[in-house]
Scaffold this motif. Structure first.
Motif, PDB file in Angstrom:
ATOM      1  N   LEU A   1       0.632  -6.393   3.235  1.00 18.25           N
ATOM      2  CA  LEU A   1       1.128  -7.546   3.572  1.00 18.25           C
ATOM      3  C   LEU A   1       2.541  -7.643   3.085  1.00 18.25           C
ATOM      4  O   LEU A   1       3.173  -8.194   3.847  1.00 18.25           O
ATOM      5  N   GLN A   2       2.849  -7.094   1.875  1.00 16.63           N
ATOM      6  CA  GLN A   2       3.874  -7.376   1.245  1.00 16.63           C
ATOM      7  C   GLN A   2       4.944  -6.498   2.024  1.00 16.63           C
ATOM      8  O   GLN A   2       6.183  -6.963   2.289  1.00 16.63           O
ATOM      9  N   ARG A   3       4.877  -5.511   2.501  1.00 18.07           N
ATOM     10  CA  ARG A   3       5.751  -4.406   3.099  1.00 18.07           C
ATOM     11  C   ARG A   3       6.009  -4.657   4.716  1.00 18.07           C
ATOM     12  O   ARG A   3       7.182  -4.698   4.901  1.00 18.07           O
ATOM     13  N   PHE A   4       4.757  -5.110   5.267  1.00 15.48           N
ATOM     14  CA  PHE A   4       4.956  -5.290   6.883  1.00 15.48           C
ATOM     15  C   PHE A   4       4.894  -6.453   7.394  1.00 15.48           C
ATOM     16  O   PHE A   4       5.219  -7.017   8.667  1.00 15.48           O
ATOM     17  N   ARG A   5       4.347  -7.676   6.521  1.00 10.34           N
ATOM     18  CA  ARG A   5       3.789  -8.974   6.879  1.00 10.34           C
ATOM     19  C   ARG A   5       3.125  -9.003   8.493  1.00 10.34           C
ATOM     20  O   ARG A   5       3.874  -9.451   9.227  1.00 10.34           O
ATOM     21  N   PRO A   6       2.140  -8.294   8.480  1.00 10.89           N
ATOM     22  CA  PRO A   6       1.489  -8.423   9.839  1.00 10.89           C
ATOM     23  C   PRO A   6       1.288  -9.773  10.162  1.00 10.89           C
ATOM     24  O   PRO A   6       0.998 -10.851   9.580  1.00 10.89           O
ATOM     25  N   GLU A   7       1.350  -9.956  11.543  1.00  6.06           N
ATOM     26  CA  GLU A   7       1.225 -11.297  12.161  1.00  6.06           C
ATOM     27  C   GLU A   7      -0.395 -11.567  12.255  1.00  6.06           C
ATOM     28  O   GLU A   7      -0.471 -12.891  12.081  1.00  6.06           O
ATOM     29  N   ILE A   8      -1.261 -10.636  12.054  1.00  4.08           N
ATOM     30  CA  ILE A   8      -2.651 -10.834  12.231  1.00  4.08           C
ATOM     31  C   ILE A   8      -3.347 -10.245  11.275  1.00  4.08           C
ATOM     32  O   ILE A   8      -2.969  -8.869  11.073  1.00  4.08           O
ATOM     33  N   ILE A   9      -4.192 -10.982  10.191  1.00  7.82           N
ATOM     34  CA  ILE A   9      -4.504 -10.239   9.194  1.00  7.82           C
ATOM     35  C   ILE A   9      -6.063  -9.720   9.661  1.00  7.82           C
ATOM     36  O   ILE A   9      -6.829 -10.469   9.859  1.00  7.82           O
ATOM     37  N   GLY A  10      -6.245  -8.288   9.726  1.00  8.76           N
ATOM     38  CA  GLY A  10      -7.311  -7.787  10.144  1.00  8.76           C
ATOM     39  C   GLY A  10      -8.532  -7.915   9.516  1.00  8.76           C
ATOM     40  O   GLY A  10      -8.618  -7.519   8.286  1.00  8.76           O
ATOM     41  N   HIS A  11     -10.038  -8.147   9.800  1.00  6.32           N
ATOM     42  CA  HIS A  11     -10.970  -8.171   9.156  1.00  6.32           C
ATOM     43  C   HIS A  11     -10.864  -8.348   7.628  1.00  6.32           C
ATOM     44  O   HIS A  11     -10.948  -7.055   7.113  1.00  6.32           O
ATOM     45  N   LEU A  12     -10.503  -9.515   7.198  1.00  3.36           N
ATOM     46  CA  LEU A  12     -10.034  -9.640   5.765  1.00  3.36           C
ATOM     47  C   LEU A  12     -11.215  -9.053   4.814  1.00  3.36           C
ATOM     48  O   LEU A  12     -10.794  -8.604   3.782  1.00  3.36           O
ATOM     49  N   ASP A  13     -12.439  -9.215   5.031  1.00  3.29           N
ATOM     50  CA  ASP A  13     -13.250  -8.902   4.040  1.00  3.29           C
ATOM     51  C   ASP A  13     -14.130  -7.674   4.581  1.00  3.29           C
ATOM     52  O   ASP A  13     -15.518  -7.466   4.317  1.00  3.29           O
ATOM     53  N   LEU A  14     -13.668  -6.638   5.424  1.00  2.00           N
ATOM     54  CA  LEU A  14     -14.291  -5.544   5.623  1.00  2.00           C
ATOM     55  C   LEU A  14     -14.970  -4.903   4.701  1.00  2.00           C
ATOM     56  O   LEU A  14     -15.957  -3.985   4.398  1.00  2.00           O
ATOM     57  N   CYS A  15     -14.361  -5.179   3.335  1.00  2.00           N
ATOM     58  CA  CYS A  15     -14.846  -4.427   2.193  1.00  2.00           C
ATOM     59  C   CYS A  15     -16.390  -4.462   1.920  1.00  2.00           C
ATOM     60  O   CYS A  15     -17.098  -3.840   1.068  1.00  2.00           O
ATOM     61  N   ARG A  16     -16.929  -5.662   2.450  1.00  2.00           N
ATOM     62  CA  ARG A  16     -18.502  -6.009   2.336  1.00  2.00           C
ATOM     63  C   ARG A  16     -19.213  -5.812   3.480  1.00  2.00           C
ATOM     64  O   ARG A  16     -20.263  -6.424   3.680  1.00  2.00           O
ATOM     65  N   LEU A  17     -18.464  -4.820   4.452  1.00  2.00           N
ATOM     66  CA  LEU A  17     -19.245  -4.400   5.896  1.00  2.00           C
ATOM     67  C   LEU A  17     -20.679  -4.184   5.538  1.00  2.00           C
ATOM     68  O   LEU A  17     -21.612  -4.692   6.288  1.00  2.00           O
ATOM     69  N   TYR A  18     -21.060  -3.405   4.698  1.00  4.72           N
ATOM     70  CA  TYR A  18     -22.575  -2.860   4.339  1.00  4.72           C
ATOM     71  C   TYR A  18     -23.382  -3.941   3.424  1.00  4.72           C
ATOM     72  O   TYR A  18     -24.578  -3.534   3.150  1.00  4.72           O
ATOM     73  N   ASP A  19     -22.625  -4.763   3.068  1.00  8.27           N
ATOM     74  CA  ASP A  19     -23.385  -5.739   2.085  1.00  8.27           C
ATOM     75  C   ASP A  19     -22.749  -7.172   2.498  1.00  8.27           C
ATOM     76  O   ASP A  19     -22.265  -7.816   1.550  1.00  8.27           O
ATOM     77  N   PRO A  20     -22.961  -7.659   3.506  1.00 13.38           N
ATOM     78  CA  PRO A  20     -22.494  -8.876   4.002  1.00 13.38           C
ATOM     79  C   PRO A  20     -22.891 -10.125   3.101  1.00 13.38           C
ATOM     80  O   PRO A  20     -22.184 -11.253   2.981  1.00 13.38           O
TER      81      PRO A  20
END
Length: 314
Positions: free
Chosen positions: A167-186
């Protein structure tokens, strides 16, 4: 309305299906008015290729992305009478080298890349969304021999630190699946991991500050979640601080265009999301220097004709 800001095709992504043009035609058939074409950026190390890419030369991976841009812009012009196509990309952050190459890619293609979906799919260099065993490998690579809570804290913190760097380096316009880190433990509650929660909140506040949109990503439903990405706790924090949401299907082929969009209205209403935003071409550069700007859908988003009659078959 309706919109999607995140999609893939089998033509340019080996774990997706179908031609890019088939994705576009299906989006038109369903009545989408704005649809984003966002293939993954190339990976630059052989060890980062997925099994279905085994044996592909690295220069072929790179040229595949260039061909995607050519085809996406051809389709953008050909179907302009029926749909607004936005041409972007989805990021990878496996090592710092990926960010350096992304810098060069964006500089080389300039305005042909209209926006960026900022996503992280790896922790400690290991994919976290490929399958459960690989996710477990990534999880335990950060805390072998330590207690489970400490390992989980380290995993989540690593994910959100990588996201913050992106985010700091590229300032993406869309933040993709922000909590993908809990995909297998929703059901995992980030609040149970105080350091990770601080990092997630830091990322959200930074994205809000520079004007990003958070995608409400319907792909989580097909992964077995009862919500979209992000989950309820993250949505609550985003809303509390004035964050804005855009819709994405994260389709991986024509059969997944608009998949589970019929489930989005109930989730958005339940969470109290009163506005839906989308990206629109602009003569004014945004915080990243690209010429798209967030635009609020006028009127009551939930009363749009697109939602009427949609079912699980759409």
């Amino acid at each position: 309305m309706p919109h999607s800001h995140h999609s893939h095709s089998g033509q340019f992504c080996k774990h997706a299906k179908g031609l890019l043009e088939e994705v576009v035609v299906e989006a038109i058939r369903q009545g989408f008015k704005v649809y984003g074409l966002t293939e993954h950026v190339p990976r630059y190390r052989t060890e980062d290729l997925y099994p279905e890419e085994a044996g592909m030369p690295l220069n072929e991976i790179a040229s595949q992305f260039d061909r995607f841009l050519d085809e996406a812009h051809r389709l953008k012009a050909q179907y302009a009478f029926a749909i607004t196509l936005l041409v972007g990309l989805e990021t990878e952050y496996i090592t710092d080298t990926d960010l350096d190459y992304l810098d060069a890619l964006l500089a080389r293609h300039g305005p042909r890349i209209e926006y960026v979906v900022g996503s992280v799919h790896h922790v400690n260099g290991i994919p976290i969304d490929f399958d459960r065993p690989t996710y477990q490998k990534a999880l335990h690579s950060l805390g072998p021999g330590t207690e489970a809570a400490a390992t989980q804290e380290a995993f989540l913190s690593s994910y959100y630190d990588a996201q913050y760097g992106l985010l700091q380096r590229f300032r993406p316009e869309i933040i993709g699946h922000l909590d993908l880190c809990r995909l297998y433990d929703p059901g995992l509650s980030i609040s149970n991991y105080p350091e990770a929660q601080k990092k997630m909140e830091r990322n959200v506040l930074h994205a809000i500050e520079y004007g990003a949109l958070f995608e409400m990503n319907a792909a989580a439903f097909r992964k077995g979640w009862d919500t979209a990405y992000p989950g309820r706790d993250v949505v609550e924090f985003i809303l509390k601080h004035g964050g804005r949401f855009a819709l994405s299907d994260d389709s991986h082929g024509p059969d997944a265009v608009g998949l589970n969009y019929h489930r989005l209205p109930e989730y958005l209403r339940t969470m109290g999301v009163e506005e839906v935003w989308y990206l629109k071409r602009s003569d004014v550069a945004n915080a990243a220097g690209r010429r798209v700007q967030p635009t609020r859908l006028e009127g009551d988003w939930s009363d749009h004709v697109f939602w009427r009659g949609r079912s699980a078959d759409d």
